[in-house]
Design an enzyme around this catalytic site. Structure first.
Site, PDB file in Angstrom:
ATOM      1  N   GLU A 206       0.814  -1.224   0.000  1.00 31.95           N
ATOM      2  CA  GLU A 206       0.000   0.000   0.000  1.00 31.95           C
ATOM      3  C   GLU A 206       0.843   1.267   0.000  1.00 31.95           C
ATOM      4  O   GLU A 206       1.724   1.448   0.857  1.00 31.95           O
ATOM      5  CB  GLU A 206      -0.935   0.012   1.212  1.00 31.95           C
ATOM      6  CG  GLU A 206      -1.849   1.222   1.250  1.00 31.95           C
ATOM      7  CD  GLU A 206      -2.974   1.096   2.258  1.00 31.95           C
ATOM      8  OE1 GLU A 206      -3.693   2.082   2.462  1.00 31.95           O
ATOM      9  OE2 GLU A 206      -3.139   0.008   2.849  1.00 31.95           O
ATOM     10  N   LYS A 222      -8.515  -1.286   1.009  1.00 34.23           N
ATOM     11  CA  LYS A 222      -9.551  -1.644   1.973  1.00 34.23           C
ATOM     12  C   LYS A 222     -10.427  -2.701   1.329  1.00 34.23           C
ATOM     13  O   LYS A 222     -10.971  -2.485   0.241  1.00 34.23           O
ATOM     14  CB  LYS A 222     -10.388  -0.415   2.336  1.00 34.23           C
ATOM     15  CG  LYS A 222     -10.868  -0.425   3.754  1.00 34.23           C
ATOM     16  CD  LYS A 222      -9.690  -0.175   4.680  1.00 34.23           C
ATOM     17  CE  LYS A 222     -10.118  -0.303   6.130  1.00 34.23           C
ATOM     18  NZ  LYS A 222      -8.995  -0.709   6.972  1.00 34.23           N
TER      19      LYS A 222
END
Length: 395
Positions: A206, A222
């Site tokens: 990420e 997410k």
């Protein structure tokens, strides 16, 4: 005490530099020239300290729209910021005890180029990793999920990320294990950062924040499912996962709007499914033009800690996190990456482990919404940490 200056030969780990996001072509010739290490107890503003330290060593990032020139030998710098330091920057200090207190809360390491070095021949002592001890039981984790859901029901928050910790004793050299972790498939920020008596291994996919040519980019992740055809279909069709994801995208848009030119925040990709090890994860890309005069310190204040590991609204979520989690987040859920003239590239330290002189530490968790099922949230955290622990053990 704050430590400034390079480590001596006696204490600097004799491994090739493998800092996450460092240029691949430079990693076998980087030499440490200066280092700043800082703990919360030292006092001061870690964002300002990092900016000033880099400027003092020829990497002036007080205006990210102004091109920075390479020095005669300067390559760049590794930057690490803990979750606790990020919470302090946000104005919500943490109170939970840190499970690995020898780790700094800020580390900035300046590198330049030296002679190309060949990797040393492996001569590792036997590696042993003991059983993991969790910082909370599955029942306590599930109870924390229920507490967050109750807060959502009252309207205090919309979403909060809960993170658990585990530690395992070891014997032998932890660096090969941490380097294996950094080599996991999908680790956009794979690598290792070391210090005197500590080391961090990262396999994060990420992007917390990337800056180049006046562009600011963040890629929040997410939503998680097993990397099977069924898991991918479930992720794409899950109303709960999509709602959770979009909340964080909106939060990231707001974070970037604070430091961007008016009207320049855009979402390039929304809910794109990508693979990390044996998991599917949903990722979006948010982009903006940096405001005039934006410097590194203000960039860190706006983006740390990352919204995908806090929740929304961010400050309220951080308050609930401080009350719910039994130990600090340590090296996880912070920032780790590379800073060079013309580019900043910092990963969010999910899928991250740390070693002190006695134990390895891992962290894992997930975002909690009103629709969260406590049992499923406990299982998701276990699924995220399973590849990390298996890799550290050598499996």
């Amino acid at each position: 005490m704050r430590k400034i200056g390079p480590y001596g030969v006696e204490t600097l780990p004799q491994v090739l530099v493998d800092a996450p996001a460092a240029p691949a072509g430079c990693r076998d010739s980087l030499v440490e020239r200066a280092r700043l290490q800082w703990h919360l107890a030292d006092g001061g503003d870690p964002a300002v300290l990092a900016e000033e330290f880099l400027a003092a060593h020829g990497l002036d990032l007080r205006d990210l729209n102004r091109p920075a020139a390479h020095g005669p030998v300067l390559c760049g710098a590794a930057l690490y910021l803990s979750a606790a330091a990020g919470a302090q920057l946000a104005g919500v200090p943490t109170t939970a005890p840190e499970p690995a207190p020898t780790l700094p809360d800020l580390a900035v390491v300046i590198y330049d180029h030296g002679p190309t070095r060949a990797p040393a021949a492996p001569d590792d002592p036997p590696w042993w990793l003991g059983p993991w001890t969790e910082s909370w039981t599955p029942a306590q984790h599930a109870a924390a999920v229920d507490t967050v859901r109750a807060a959502i029901g009252r309207g205090d928050i919309y979403q909060t990320n809960l993170v658990g910790h585990a530690a395992a004793p070891y014997s032998g050299d932890p660096l090969p294990a941490l380097r294996r972790l950094g080599a996991l498939p999908g680790a956009r920020y794979g690598g290792v950062l070391t210090g005197d008596g500590w080391a961090i291994g990262c396999a994060s996919p990420e992007t917390l924040v990337e800056v180049h040519d006046g562009q600011i980019i963040t890629r929040p992740i997410k939503g998680t499912r097993p990397a099977t055809a069924t898991g991918r279909a479930e992720l794409l069709t899950s109303a709960k996962e999509r709602a959770e994801h979009i909340m964080i995208v909106d939060l990231e848009r707001n974070d970037l709007a604070r430091i961007a030119r008016t009207g320049t925040v855009t979402v390039d990709e929304l809910f794109t499914v990508r693979r990390w090890c044996d998991l599917w994860q949903a990722e979006s890309t948010v982009r903006a033009h940096a405001a005039h005069g934006l410097g590194l310190a203000d960039l860190l204040r706006a983006t740390c800690p990352g919204g995908s590991v806090t929740g929304a609204p961010k400050l309220a979520a951080l308050t609930h996190i401080a009350a719910a989690e039994p130990v600090g987040r340590g090296a996880s859920m912070g920032a780790l990456g590379w800073i060079a003239p013309g580019r900043i590239d910092l990963g969010l330290t999910i899928r991250t482990a740390a070693a002190d002189g006695h134990a390895l530490h891992t962290w894992a968790g997930g975002g909690i919404t009103w629709d969260s099922d406590p049992t499923a949230e406990v299982a998701e955290a276990a699924a995220k940490t399973a590849p990390v622990r298996a890799t550290l053990a050598g499996r």
